[in-house]
Structures are given as structure tokens and as C-alpha cells.
Write an enzyme that holds these catalytic residues in place. Structure first.
Site, PDB file in Angstrom:
ATOM      1  N   ASP A 103     -26.011 -20.519  21.036  1.00 14.76           N
ATOM      2  CA  ASP A 103     -27.266 -21.187  21.373  1.00 14.76           C
ATOM      3  C   ASP A 103     -27.454 -22.331  20.388  1.00 14.76           C
ATOM      4  O   ASP A 103     -27.119 -22.207  19.207  1.00 14.76           O
ATOM      5  CB  ASP A 103     -28.457 -20.221  21.382  1.00 14.76           C
ATOM      6  N   HIS A 150       0.879  -1.161   0.000  1.00 17.99           N
ATOM      7  CA  HIS A 150       0.000   0.000   0.000  1.00 17.99           C
ATOM      8  C   HIS A 150       0.921   1.216   0.000  1.00 17.99           C
ATOM      9  O   HIS A 150       1.967   1.210   0.627  1.00 17.99           O
ATOM     10  CB  HIS A 150      -0.900  -0.146   1.226  1.00 17.99           C
ATOM     11  N   TYR A 197      -5.765   8.935   2.817  1.00 14.64           N
ATOM     12  CA  TYR A 197      -5.687   9.498   4.169  1.00 14.64           C
ATOM     13  C   TYR A 197      -4.433  10.366   4.282  1.00 14.64           C
ATOM     14  O   TYR A 197      -3.504  10.225   3.482  1.00 14.64           O
ATOM     15  CB  TYR A 197      -5.727   8.409   5.245  1.00 14.64           C
TER      16      TYR A 197
HETATM   17  P1  FAD Z   1       5.003  -6.282  12.404  1.00 15.19           P
HETATM   18  O1  FAD Z   1       5.249  -4.931  12.862  1.00 15.19           O
HETATM   19  O2  FAD Z   1       5.279  -6.595  10.966  1.00 15.19           O
HETATM   20  O3  FAD Z   1       5.811  -7.232  13.335  1.00 15.19           O
HETATM   21  C1  FAD Z   1       6.001  -8.600  13.040  1.00 15.19           C
HETATM   22  C2  FAD Z   1       7.393  -8.952  13.458  1.00 15.19           C
HETATM   23  O4  FAD Z   1       7.607 -10.348  13.320  1.00 15.19           O
HETATM   24  C3  FAD Z   1       8.428  -8.275  12.588  1.00 15.19           C
HETATM   25  O5  FAD Z   1       9.240  -7.477  13.410  1.00 15.19           O
HETATM   26  C4  FAD Z   1       9.192  -9.422  11.966  1.00 15.19           C
HETATM   27  O6  FAD Z   1      10.548  -9.140  11.791  1.00 15.19           O
HETATM   28  C5  FAD Z   1       8.952 -10.525  12.962  1.00 15.19           C
HETATM   29  N1  FAD Z   1       9.105 -11.862  12.396  1.00 15.19           N
HETATM   30  C6  FAD Z   1       8.555 -12.342  11.263  1.00 15.19           C
HETATM   31  N2  FAD Z   1       8.928 -13.624  11.070  1.00 15.19           N
HETATM   32  C7  FAD Z   1       9.722 -13.953  12.122  1.00 15.19           C
HETATM   33  C8  FAD Z   1      10.416 -15.147  12.475  1.00 15.19           C
HETATM   34  N3  FAD Z   1      10.367 -16.254  11.718  1.00 15.19           N
HETATM   35  N4  FAD Z   1      11.124 -15.156  13.618  1.00 15.19           N
HETATM   36  C9  FAD Z   1      11.200 -14.042  14.405  1.00 15.19           C
HETATM   37  N5  FAD Z   1      10.557 -12.886  14.088  1.00 15.19           N
HETATM   38  C10 FAD Z   1       9.838 -12.846  12.961  1.00 15.19           C
HETATM   39  N6  FAD Z   1      -2.031   0.738  10.878  1.00 15.19           N
HETATM   40  C11 FAD Z   1      -2.710   1.674  11.573  1.00 15.19           C
HETATM   41  O7  FAD Z   1      -3.356   1.335  12.552  1.00 15.19           O
HETATM   42  N7  FAD Z   1      -2.710   2.977  11.200  1.00 15.19           N
HETATM   43  C12 FAD Z   1      -2.024   3.390  10.107  1.00 15.19           C
HETATM   44  O8  FAD Z   1      -2.031   4.567   9.776  1.00 15.19           O
HETATM   45  C13 FAD Z   1      -1.325   2.447   9.337  1.00 15.19           C
HETATM   46  N8  FAD Z   1      -0.685   2.823   8.226  1.00 15.19           N
HETATM   47  C14 FAD Z   1       0.041   1.910   7.538  1.00 15.19           C
HETATM   48  C15 FAD Z   1       0.752   2.330   6.437  1.00 15.19           C
HETATM   49  C16 FAD Z   1       1.540   1.463   5.751  1.00 15.19           C
HETATM   50  C17 FAD Z   1       2.307   1.939   4.569  1.00 15.19           C
HETATM   51  C18 FAD Z   1       1.613   0.105   6.162  1.00 15.19           C
HETATM   52  C19 FAD Z   1       2.453  -0.875   5.453  1.00 15.19           C
HETATM   53  C20 FAD Z   1       0.873  -0.323   7.251  1.00 15.19           C
HETATM   54  C21 FAD Z   1       0.085   0.562   7.943  1.00 15.19           C
HETATM   55  N9  FAD Z   1      -0.662   0.168   9.039  1.00 15.19           N
HETATM   56  C22 FAD Z   1      -1.349   1.097   9.770  1.00 15.19           C
HETATM   57  C23 FAD Z   1      -0.746  -1.241   9.441  1.00 15.19           C
HETATM   58  C24 FAD Z   1       0.189  -1.532  10.599  1.00 15.19           C
HETATM   59  O9  FAD Z   1       1.434  -1.006  10.312  1.00 15.19           O
HETATM   60  C25 FAD Z   1       0.313  -3.016  10.837  1.00 15.19           C
HETATM   61  O10 FAD Z   1      -0.915  -3.629  10.776  1.00 15.19           O
HETATM   62  C26 FAD Z   1       0.952  -3.305  12.192  1.00 15.19           C
HETATM   63  O11 FAD Z   1       2.130  -2.568  12.326  1.00 15.19           O
HETATM   64  C27 FAD Z   1       1.241  -4.775  12.348  1.00 15.19           C
HETATM   65  O12 FAD Z   1       1.940  -4.996  13.541  1.00 15.19           O
HETATM   66  P2  FAD Z   1       2.519  -6.443  13.869  1.00 15.19           P
HETATM   67  O13 FAD Z   1       3.226  -6.362  15.152  1.00 15.19           O
HETATM   68  O14 FAD Z   1       1.442  -7.437  13.717  1.00 15.19           O
HETATM   69  O15 FAD Z   1       3.492  -6.757  12.655  1.00 15.19           O
END
Ligand code: FAD
Length: 770
Positions: free
Chosen positions: A519, A217, A242
Site C-alpha cells: 500500500d 555446525h 537436537y
Molecule cells: P545442497 O544440498 O548443498 O546442494 C547444492 C548443490 O549445488 C550441491 O550439490 C553442490 O555440489 C552444487 N553446486 C555448488 N556449486 C556448483 C557449481 N558451480 N556448479 C554445479 N553445481 C554446484 N536441515 C533440515 O531441514 N533439518 C535438519 O535436521 C538439518 N540438519 C542439518 C545438519 C547439518 C550437520 C547440516 C550441515 C545441515 C543440516 N540441515 C538440516 C540443513 C540442510 O542440510 C540444508 O539447508 C539443505 O540440505 C540445503 O539444500 P540445498 O539443495 O540448498 O543445498
């Protein structure tokens, strides 16, 4: 507490570590493949806009908690939000969203164009018809929230380990035993995957399907345009955009471009695997739309941009809970920054106490039918969710993948002009009404919104059900066959299901705190064989997890089918067809029998969700067409019709029958829901009758007493027998006295409603018992 490994130190993993350690589980290890806390995941570069308003009460409350928590942790700037309307339809939608806020406790106001420009001076107020202002919204600093929560968790004993990519999940005897990184092994009892859009890959390690699609995105920053840090966050949903301020500059996020699904194998290497290179060509339309709304952008340029990756699911909800395939393997994925702390709290409560105080049925990892786990399904639906993320979505709008599940009656229903809708939770197609039935001679006028995916024919179908007889497709109702001693169901249900063979009981599944998990009807077909009528995959999951050796549970829904044959002439239709004695004394209400109907082996349950004499008649799917044709032919001389969901909902509300997941959930107990009498509850599910016959709420609207929001509508429909719209609503007990005058917020209107004594139709249940 048990030894827990959390995979991922993004905002969700950090929030979960904080919430678990706050509940005394100190053996928490967070393993992160990247560095801490700019890990390279989605949280590392999320602009952090938090808009709390949501049609889902659960999602709104997760967001509200996130705001409260991040304010307290000083990583939230409460600048407020503004959503602008540039079309009349959007302005109406903003009024509807204002209503969600009133229902869920998120104050907001609909502003005129001048007031929107005062709040956000860069706006061209000539382009705007109005705006929704939510003062409590704002900007979360995601990395700061990771750090603050990790710090607290660490102080309580949690460990955060960087450069620790999990490459294996170990199990023994169907239970999690540990995880392995390249360097080390971590024995543990529970693994929680908080890996964001990497979730499917972690799922593969565990043998669990994680149905999400990573998508890119676009997000850009401009030159300085005279913005400042106190500007509210802004949405321009009519153009899928946004905005937020970055000092003097503006950040612009877009959902206007074509959806960009991402293969995990194609992620860039290096420090920011979730930042794909910017593609200026796909942003040009977004830029033009942005300049159109914020003319000051005109001469400016994009300083930097990227295509950021995050998760989408088929229905837009997160994936929370423990997999059934591998005990001890949990997920908390597909969660926005907006919901991060609320989702983490719910999962932590669930892990520690066995239940969440928030109803999570929309978010449960185990909510899907197997077809809904198919990669092709997830792909297509997630793409559509992306494209529709800001669209005005009517609750009955059809989904993008049709005919996922159809009953054996489908061909006949189509011949009768059935207009189908989808039972969203289970993916079944079901008729809303049949064009072959005539509209009433003088159809009632009805407002535009509630007329969508609706037809005046529903009135005909409702009337004929009350006056003659109608066939309803009950195939989509989940059916489970349970074999084994009655003690299993007896212990899990609130009622007494230990009846004689041939008895049927309506009862509930309760969670450890007495919340209504579902239910169900339990029909005792033989000493040790039961047919359970349930609400969906979560009921199967609930029973399977609790089944001891010697109990067998099969989901027979897809292999069977059912017709609800209801109306005063139902007995006249079936009596000549069947070897079962259907006389009033021999086959009473809440009984079941097995036998034949014509050539078709059937199970007949004398139940009715519409409050009329009749039966749910079940058969094997291969006998379904024959069952339909047999009843249809025999019914002709009695004036039988086929009837759909619109009539069904109207009739059920006239009888006061609750729909689980809509009218009541695990947040409600039997007394509050009106399913049992007992101690005085603080709030009640209450029947309201509306004064204006031309406006029919759809559910989730706020209810007001003396101008103040006091509750919300769950289900509503026009009651054709009683001649007025009916709405069920959750209200404080003091306001549930019959005759109490209230108002329902419906777009920019207030509809007068009066608390009524329920059920509105046939309170003595004479028709059911006839
Ligand atoms: P992540 O932050 O991706 O964390 C997952 C972690 O798991 C990562 O650090 C990764 O390195 C780690 N990982 C993966 N595989 C492994 C493995 N095998 N072993 C160990 N570690 C691993 N959300 C909002 O609410 N408001 C916004 O304005 C917004 N804007 C956005 C704009 C953009 C451009 C994008 C891309 C996203 C946006 N989002 C927004 C969405 C939001 O950023 C994400 O939904 C949120 O940050 C997800 O958090 P998370 O902790 O689930 O994932």
C-alpha cells in the site's frame, strides 16, 4: 516453456526441477558439480529433521507442504517431534509455539513431564517441565527425496548432469544467455542458482550479491543406546541441541558451540566438501548437556562426528527470486530440508505464473537495503542468528547491529531519552517511546511478555497526540521520487492517482491475481513528479522492473527525512512558521504543498496514520535537525511532545489503518483486507476488542470460535482512547459479524474477544478533516 538451467542437484535443485516440470516447463537442465545424488552438498548428509512450527506463517506452510509431498513420495517418516522445556520460560515459549501451530494449521499438544517420557523413554523426566508434541513432524530422507523428485522430473523431460561445475554465467543485453561448465556450454533463458552455501560464488559469476554466510555446525552419532527408529525427533532448545534415532544409536546436533563461519576456499576437497573435520573439543559441552537430558548416553561414546556446512542469512529467511541486476537469474538458496519442497513450489509458481500463492516478502532476494548486503553486516547478523537459533526471541528484541540507519533527528531523540527499536525490514532505528515524557499517574498492569520493549509512557504519548500535538519520526518510511507521465503509476495502482497537482492518493500495488503487493501514498507534486510513500525496498524493486523508458525512479529515503506532526493543535504549530496557506479550506485532507517552514524547504502532505489533524512534513536530510528544532520550539506553547512507535501502533489500530506485511500481504485482496467494498469475500481482516485489559497479544496468536482454531491475529495494541486492547485478525466471513464472541490463544490462556465495528475511534473522520 523457456530453457532453464538449475545449478545444483541438492534437495532444493531437485525439488525445483520437479515443480517446474510438473507445471509444463520441460526444458530443464540440472547441472551438478559432484556425483548424483550424494553430491557432497549439505543435503548429502543432512540428518533430515523436520520441525514445521515457525513464527512465520510462510515458513510453516512451506514446511507443511514439504511433509505432505515427501510422505507421498515415501521419503518421510512421520515419527512426530518433541520439544522439551527445562525452564519455566521455555515452557511458556512452548505454549506460544503451540499457538503458532494452531494459527498455521499444524496440530500439536503441550504435554506434562510424564507424557514426554512416555513418548521418549530415554528422557530424564525429572529434568523436564513439559514438552510440545507435533505428531505431523518427522524425518525426511534428503537423498531419497532428491532421487524421487529427480526421477519424476526426468520422466517429464528434465536432464540431470553430474560432474558439471558451472564456471561462467553468460549474459547479453542485461539478460541471461547461458552457462558454461569446464566442458560445455548450455544456452538458456533462465538460470536458477540452487547451489546452497556455494550461492555467493554463483552470485559472483552473475554479478549479483547473495547475502548468506556458510557456517559449520556439529553433528555426531553415538553407540547403540537402546533407541529405535520410531522415536520422535527431539529438541532441547534450552541447551541448543537436537536428537534423532539412527536405529539403536542416537544422532546429536548442536548449536551450543561458538559459531564457525566457513570460507569457501577452506572447504575440504574430495567427495564431501561440506563435511569439515570433527572438532571434539568444541563438542564436549554439548555432550555433557546431552547426557544430562538423556542419562542413558552416559557410558557411551561418539562413534563418528563432523562439522557440517550450511547457509545462514542475516534474518534467518531464505533467498528467493529473480535478481534485478541480471534478468533471468534466479536464486533458491539458504533453504533447509524442512522447507525444500515448499520453497521450490513457491519459486516454480512465481517463475511460471508471475506470482506465488504464498506471500514471499520475508524471503525475497530483493528485500534488503544496500547496507544489509554489506559482507560485514551479513557476517555479524548470521553469526547472531546461529547463536540464537533456539533462543526465545521476543518480536521486539533488538538486533545485533545497531544504528545501521538513523534519521537526522537522532541526536535530539537521544536527548529526550528515546528508547529505540529497529524497523527490521529496512534497518532503520526508530524511537519506541521517549523517557522524557512522564508515565501516566496510574499505569495499567500488563502481562510480562507484552511489557518487554514497552513502557507505560506510550499511554501518555497516545493521549497527548489525541489532546494536543506530537512529533513522530517518519523518516523510516520509504520515499520514492517518480518522474514521468502519470500513466505509469496509474496503470500500476488500484486507485485513481491522476489527480490535480497538489493531490494525494492512498492506493495499492496489486499482483496479477489482485493480491496486495503494497500500500502506498502517491503525492502529485508537479504534472510529472510524484512522491511515493512506500513500504520498503521491494516497492522500489516492483516499480523499477516495470518502469518504461522516460520514467525515472529514485529512492530518496536516505537523503530526506520526515516528521508526522499530528494532533488537534498541529495547525497552530505550523501556521506561524510557513508560507504555505494551511487554513482548513486551502489545505485539505489528502493534499500536498511545497514551501518553507522557517528556513527549511519542505513538502507537506496532509495525511495522518494516527487519525488526527496534521501533516507529514518532509525535508532534505541536511535540513532535518533544523526542521526538528523549528517545530519543537514553535510547539512548546502548544505542549508538543515527541512520540514513538508504541503510541503510533495503538493510535493506528484505533483508526483501523492496516500495516502492509503484517495485516495484509499478497495473499489478500482489497475486499478481504477491507480496503474496498464489493463482492462478498470468504474471509476478512477483522477488528476485535479484548475483555481483559491486562493482556495484549503481539500478533500471530490463534483465534478460536467454540474452542476450534478459526484464524490468527495480525497486529494488536492497547487502545488508550478506547480503554481496551485491540487485535486485528483474519477470520472466516461468517465470524466477522460485530458482537461475535471469540477467544485468542495467548500462551496457556484464552483471552475473550468480541468482534467490533471499525474504526473504533472517530468513524466519521472528523478529526482528520478539521
Ligand atoms: P545442497 O544440498 O548443498 O546442494 C547444492 C548443490 O549445488 C550441491 O550439490 C553442490 O555440489 C552444487 N553446486 C555448488 N556449486 C556448483 C557449481 N558451480 N556448479 C554445479 N553445481 C554446484 N536441515 C533440515 O531441514 N533439518 C535438519 O535436521 C538439518 N540438519 C542439518 C545438519 C547439518 C550437520 C547440516 C550441515 C545441515 C543440516 N540441515 C538440516 C540443513 C540442510 O542440510 C540444508 O539447508 C539443505 O540440505 C540445503 O539444500 P540445498 O539443495 O540448498 O543445498
Amino acid at each position: 516453456g523457456p530453457r532453464v538451467v538449475i545449478i545444483g542437484a541438492g534437495i532444493v535443485g531437485c525439488a525445483l526441477a520437479d515443480e517446474l516440470t510438473a507445471r509444463g516447463w520441460t526444458g530443464v537442465t540440472v547441472l551438478e558439480r559432484g556425483p548424483l545424488f550424494v553430491t557432497g552438498g549439505s543435503s548429502s548428509h543432512a540428518p533430515g529433521l523436520v520441525f514445521q512450527t515457525n513464527p512465520s506463517r510462510t515458513m510453516a506452510r512451506m514446511a507443511r507442504y514439504t511433509v505432505e509431498k515427501y510422505l507421498e513420495l515415501e521419503c518421510f517418516r512421520q515419527v512426530g517431534s518433541l520439544e522439551v522445556a527445562t525452564t519455566p520460560a521455555r515452557l511458556a515459549e512452548l505454549h506460544r509455539r503451540f499457538g503458532f501451530g494452531q494459527s498455521w494449521g499444524i496440530p500439536s499438544a503441550v504435554l506434562d513431564p510424564a507424557a514426554t517420557a512416555t513418548l521418549f523413554p530415554l528422557l530424564d523426566s525429572d529434568r523436564v517441565l513439559g514438552g510440545l508434541h507435533v505428531p505431523g513432524d518427522g524425518l525426511a530422507s534428503a537423498v531419497a527425496a532428491c532421487e524421487a523428485q529427480a526421477r519424476r522430473a526426468t520422466a517429464r523431460g528434465a536432464r540431470f548432469i553430474a560432474d558439471a561445475e558451472v564456471v561462467e554465467i553468460r549474459s547479453a543485453g542485461g539478460k541471461v544467455a547461458g552457462v558454461r561448465t569446464v566442458d560445455e556450454t548450455y544456452p538458456c533463458d533462465i538460470v536458477v542458482s540452487c547451489a546452497g552455501f556455494w550461492g555467493p560464488r554463483i552470485g559472483e559469476l552473475a554479478g549479483v550479491t547473495i547475502p548468506l554466510l556458510p557456517m559449520a555446525h556439529q553433528y555426531v552419532r553415538t553407540d547403540g543406546v537402546g533407541a529405535h527408529d520410531d522415536l520422535p525427533i527431539l529438541r532441547h532448545q534450552d541447551r541448543d541441541l537436537y536428537f534423532r534415532a539412527h536405529g539403536e544409536a542416537v544422532g546429536i546436533g548442536s548449536y551450543l558451540h561458538e559459531p564457525m563461519p566457513v570460507e569457501l576456499a577452506d572447504l575440504p576437497g574430495g567427495e564431501h566438501p561440506s563435511m569439515m573435520p570433527f572438532t571434539p573439543d568444541t563438542f564436549s559441552e554439548s555432550w555433557d548437556a546431552a547426557v544430562d537430558l538423556l542419562p542413558a548416553l552416559g557410558p557411551k561414546r561418539i562413534v563418528d562426528g563432523f562439522n557440517g556446512v550450511f547457509s545462514f542469512t542475516a534474518d534467518g529467511f531464505p533467498l528467493l527470486g529473480e535478481a534485478r541486476e541480471l534478468s533471468g537469474f534466479w536464486t533458491a538458496e539458504a533453504i533447509w530440508v524442512t522447507h525444500s519442497a515448499g520453497a521450490a513450489r513457491a519459486v516454480a509458481e512465481w517463475m511460471v505464473t508471475g506470482r506465488s500463492s504464498l506471500d514471499l516478502h520475508e524471503c525475497d532476494l530483493n528485500r534488503f537495503d544496500p547496507a544489509q548486503l554489506a559482507p560485514a553486516y551479513v557476517f555479524e547478523r548470521a553469526i547472531r542468528s546461529f547463536a540464537e537459533v533456539y533462543d526465545i526471541v521476543h518480536p521486539l528484541d533488538p538486533p545485533s547491529v545497531r544504528n545501521l540507519r538513523v534519521s537526522p533527528f537522532h541526536a535530539r531523540q537521544t536527548e529526550l531519552g528515546a528508547v529505540f527499536g529497529e524497523a527490521a525490514a529496512t534497518g532503520w532505528e526508530r524511537p519506541l517511546w521517549y523517557a522524557a515524557n512522564p508515565p501516566p499517574p496510574a499505569p495499567r498492569a500488563r502481562d510480562e511478555w507484552s511489557s518487554r520493549h514497552w513502557s507505560p509512557i506510550a499511554e501518555t504519548e497516545a493521549r497527548i497526540t489525541r489532546e494536543r500535538v506530537a512529533m513522530y519520526d517518519m523518516t523510516p518510511l520509504t520515499r520514492l521520487e517518480v518522474t514521468g507521465p502519470v500513466s505509469f503509476l496509474q496503470e500500476l495502482t488500484s486507485g485513481d492517482v491522476d489527480r490535480k497537482v497538489g493531490g494525494v492518493v492512498y492506493t495499492t500495488l496489486l499482483d496479477p491475481a489482485g493480491g496486495i503487493r503494497s500500500d502506498i501514498t502517491v503525492a502529485r507534486l508537479a504534472e510529472n513528479r510524484f512522491q511515493v510513500g512506500a513500504n520498503g525496498p521491494l516497492d522500489l524493486d516492483w516499480l523499477l522492473r516495470r518502469a518504461p523508458a522516460g520514467v525515472e525512479i529514485r529512492d530518496v529515503t536516505g537523503g530526506t527525512c520526515g516528521i508526522g506532526l499530528w494532533g488537534p493543535r498541529a495547525r497552530d504549530v505550523v501556521a506561524p512558521l510557513t508560507d504555505i496557506d494551511v487554513s482548513p479550506g486551502a489545505f485539505r485532507y489528502f493534499q500536498c504543498r511545497e514551501g518553507h517552514l522557517g528556513t527549511v524547504p519542505v513538502t507537506m502532505l496532509r495525511l495522518s496514520y494516527v487519525g488526527e489533524l496534521g501533516w507529514e512534513i518532509y525535508a532534505r536530510a541536511d535540513h532535518g535537525l533544523r526542521l526538528w528544532d523549528t517545530l519543537w520550539a514553535a510547539g512548546q506553547e502548544h505542549g508538543v511532545i515527541a512520540a514513538g512507535r508504541a503510541a503510533f501502533t495503538s493510535l493506528r489500530l484505533e483508526k483501523g489503518y492496516r500495516a502492509w506485511g503484517i495485516d495484509m500481504t499478497s495473499e489478500d485482496d482489497l475486499y478481504q483486507a477491507g480496503l474496498a467494498t464489493g463482492p462478498a469475500p470468504d474471509r476478512r481482516l477483522t477488528c476485535l476488542v479484548l475483555a481483559d485489559a491486562g493482556a495484549v497479544p503481539m500478533g500471530r496468536e490463534p483465534v478460536y470460535a467454540d474452542g476450534a482454531p478459526v484464524g490468527h491475529v495480525t497486529s494488536a495494541a492497547f487502545g488508550h482512547t478506547i480503554g481496551a486492547p485491540i487485535a486485528y485478525a483474519w477470520l472466516p466471513a461468517a465470524l466477522t459479524v460485530p458482537g461475535t464472541e471469540l477467544e485468542i490463544g495467548y500462551f496457556d490462556r484464552r483471552l475473550s474477544a468480541t468482534v467490533a465495528t471499525e474504526p473504533l475511534f472517530d468513524p466519521e473522520h472528523q478529526r482528520l478533516r478539521s
